[in-house]
Design a protein around this motif. Structure first.
Motif, short mmCIF file in Angstrom:
data_model
loop_
_atom_site.label_atom_id
_atom_site.label_comp_id
_atom_site.label_asym_id
_atom_site.label_seq_id
_atom_site.Cartn_x
_atom_site.Cartn_y
_atom_site.Cartn_z
N ALA B 24 0.90 -1.23 0.00
CA ALA B 24 0.06 -0.13 0.06
C ALA B 24 0.98 1.36 -0.10
O ALA B 24 0.67 2.38 -0.81
CB ALA B 24 -0.93 0.01 1.24
N TRP B 25 1.88 1.20 0.79
CA TRP B 25 2.71 2.48 0.81
C TRP B 25 3.41 2.64 -0.53
O TRP B 25 3.54 3.69 -0.90
CB TRP B 25 3.94 1.91 1.88
CG TRP B 25 4.85 3.23 1.98
CD1 TRP B 25 6.34 2.92 1.63
CD2 TRP B 25 4.75 4.56 2.45
NE1 TRP B 25 6.82 4.24 1.62
CE2 TRP B 25 6.13 5.17 2.27
CE3 TRP B 25 3.85 5.19 2.75
CZ2 TRP B 25 6.26 6.55 2.56
CZ3 TRP B 25 3.96 6.56 3.13
CH2 TRP B 25 5.53 7.22 2.98
N GLN B 26 3.95 1.79 -1.13
CA GLN B 26 4.57 1.81 -2.44
C GLN B 26 3.52 2.38 -3.61
O GLN B 26 4.12 3.25 -4.21
CB GLN B 26 5.31 0.43 -2.94
CG GLN B 26 6.44 0.32 -2.24
CD GLN B 26 7.15 -1.12 -2.43
OE1 GLN B 26 6.50 -2.09 -2.97
NE2 GLN B 26 8.40 -1.45 -1.70
N VAL B 27 2.40 1.79 -3.51
CA VAL B 27 1.44 2.32 -4.39
C VAL B 27 1.02 3.79 -4.33
O VAL B 27 0.87 4.51 -5.19
CB VAL B 27 0.25 1.56 -4.65
CG1 VAL B 27 0.73 -0.02 -5.43
CG2 VAL B 27 -0.50 1.58 -3.48
N PHE B 28 1.10 4.20 -3.15
CA PHE B 28 0.79 5.33 -2.54
C PHE B 28 1.76 6.32 -2.90
O PHE B 28 1.44 7.49 -3.53
CB PHE B 28 0.71 5.52 -0.91
CG PHE B 28 0.46 6.60 -0.24
CD1 PHE B 28 -0.73 7.35 -0.57
CD2 PHE B 28 1.32 7.19 0.51
CE1 PHE B 28 -1.18 8.63 0.14
CE2 PHE B 28 1.00 8.66 1.10
CZ PHE B 28 -0.01 9.20 0.88
N LEU B 29 2.94 5.94 -2.64
CA LEU B 29 4.20 6.90 -3.10
C LEU B 29 4.10 7.06 -4.91
O LEU B 29 4.08 8.19 -5.29
CB LEU B 29 5.28 6.45 -2.91
CG LEU B 29 5.75 6.49 -1.39
CD1 LEU B 29 7.14 6.02 -1.27
CD2 LEU B 29 5.56 8.06 -1.02
N GLY B 30 3.88 5.99 -5.44
CA GLY B 30 4.02 5.85 -6.90
C GLY B 30 2.97 6.63 -7.33
O GLY B 30 3.12 7.28 -8.47
N ALA B 31 1.61 6.42 -6.86
CA ALA B 31 0.47 7.07 -7.57
C ALA B 31 0.43 8.71 -7.46
O ALA B 31 0.36 9.45 -8.27
CB ALA B 31 -0.81 6.51 -6.82
N HIS B 32 1.05 8.87 -6.12
CA HIS B 32 1.18 10.51 -5.90
C HIS B 32 2.20 11.18 -6.91
O HIS B 32 1.88 12.02 -7.63
CB HIS B 32 1.78 10.59 -4.40
CG HIS B 32 1.84 12.18 -4.31
ND1 HIS B 32 2.94 12.81 -4.45
CD2 HIS B 32 0.80 12.95 -3.82
CE1 HIS B 32 2.81 14.20 -4.02
NE2 HIS B 32 1.53 14.24 -3.45
N ALA B 33 3.21 10.47 -7.14
CA ALA B 33 4.26 11.26 -8.11
C ALA B 33 3.75 11.39 -9.36
O ALA B 33 3.92 12.12 -10.05
CB ALA B 33 5.34 10.36 -7.99
#
Lengths: 162, 162
Positions: B24-33
């Motif tokens: 969840a953390w990784q997609v959160f960062l990736g989606a934001h960027a």
DNA sequence: CCACAACAGTTGCTATTACAACTACATGCA
DNA sequence: TGCATGTAGTTGTAATAGCAACTGTTGTGG
């Protein structure tokens, strides 16, 4: 995809953003800003590498032979080419990676993780993971974690094409 | 809060980050960027104000009398004091807001939205909202939007205290 | 009431980033 | 083959951000 079918599945008919989704957008932005600020502060306070360095190094760490061409790296970390050039300069100056020419393409070069780079990752990880837990993971229940992963994964992949 | 009670509610017992939450953390960062990069590009291409300017102006727009003290603004947009000073300089130079001394506290000043600032918001909003829809809202179903709002709202509030 | 701590905002300096222009190399197609 | 077009990476320049130090003001405990 027709709008009716989208509606059946509970998706937003495209065009305008309803209130529920607008609220989601606002907390998404707010949560990101707050969490990143906290984690960066913790990393700096602990004297370990910042998040941007971590992102680059972990990407190399997970790549075959711990090396990637610079343009692959730029894509992976969402940074402009020039931005990456200079970030790699700094990382190389710090001894955490080195540049290595690509024998198969003389235009390009690899960034290769060094042993020192692996150690830097190892020192940063405990601080970073504690931050992820404290400021993010701890507040999610299982269902929310699943929903976020599924939803934002889709969102990320869709937003990532330019 | 005890760990057992956390577990009962499907929350993460604190300490380590499990795989589901790490994802969840990784997609959160990736989606934001990815989303932010896209929206910024669209705003620039349309010749309207960038996201940071929008954030500041919308915050003023929603405040009583369309004015806020600079430190309130700095908190609201997650920017350092010095960063905000200079951002306000630029916005004032562009005529989108003006500084006004606070009669009740001679140390401080208000930032006050101007009519020109309101117009700038109005020009940016169609582009911005289309971006939110295209790169974010459109890909969420109702349940996901609710889950994200609830979960990240909690996360944001917890991360926001320093 | 007054010294002293805390707060609001600005400024000097430095770090990081993007855009555009440039060099060098690779590739395709005629 | 050979030129045109595209790709990889670097560099000049400018914009934006933060930290630390500073000024001026407020508020508070003795």
């Amino acid at each position: 995809m027709s709008e009716e079918r989208a509606r059946e599945r509970g998706e937003q008919p495209s065009g305008r953003v309803d209130e529920a989704r607008m609220a989601a957008w606002q907390v998404f932005l707010g949560a990101h800003a707050a969490i990143i600020a906290r984690i960066e502060r913790d990393l700096a306070a602990a004297g370990v590498i910042p998040l941007t360095w971590y992102d680059v190094l972990i990407e190399l760490y997970e790549a075959p032979d711990r090396r990637l061409r610079l343009h692959e790296l730029a894509d992976a970390v969402v940074l402009s080419r020039s931005g990456l050039t200079r970030l790699v300069d700094r990382l190389a100056a710090a001894g955490l990676l080195r540049r290595e020419p690509d024998p198969a393409d003389r235009r390009g070069a690899f960034a290769v993780l060094t042993a020192e780079g692996v150690r830097a990752l190892g020192r940063a990880w405990p601080v970073y993971s504690r931050g992820i837990d404290r400021y993010f993971a701890r507040d999610l229940n299982d269902e929310e974690a699943r929903a976020i992963t599924a939803a934002l994964g889709r969102v990320r992949d869709a937003a990532r094409e330019p």
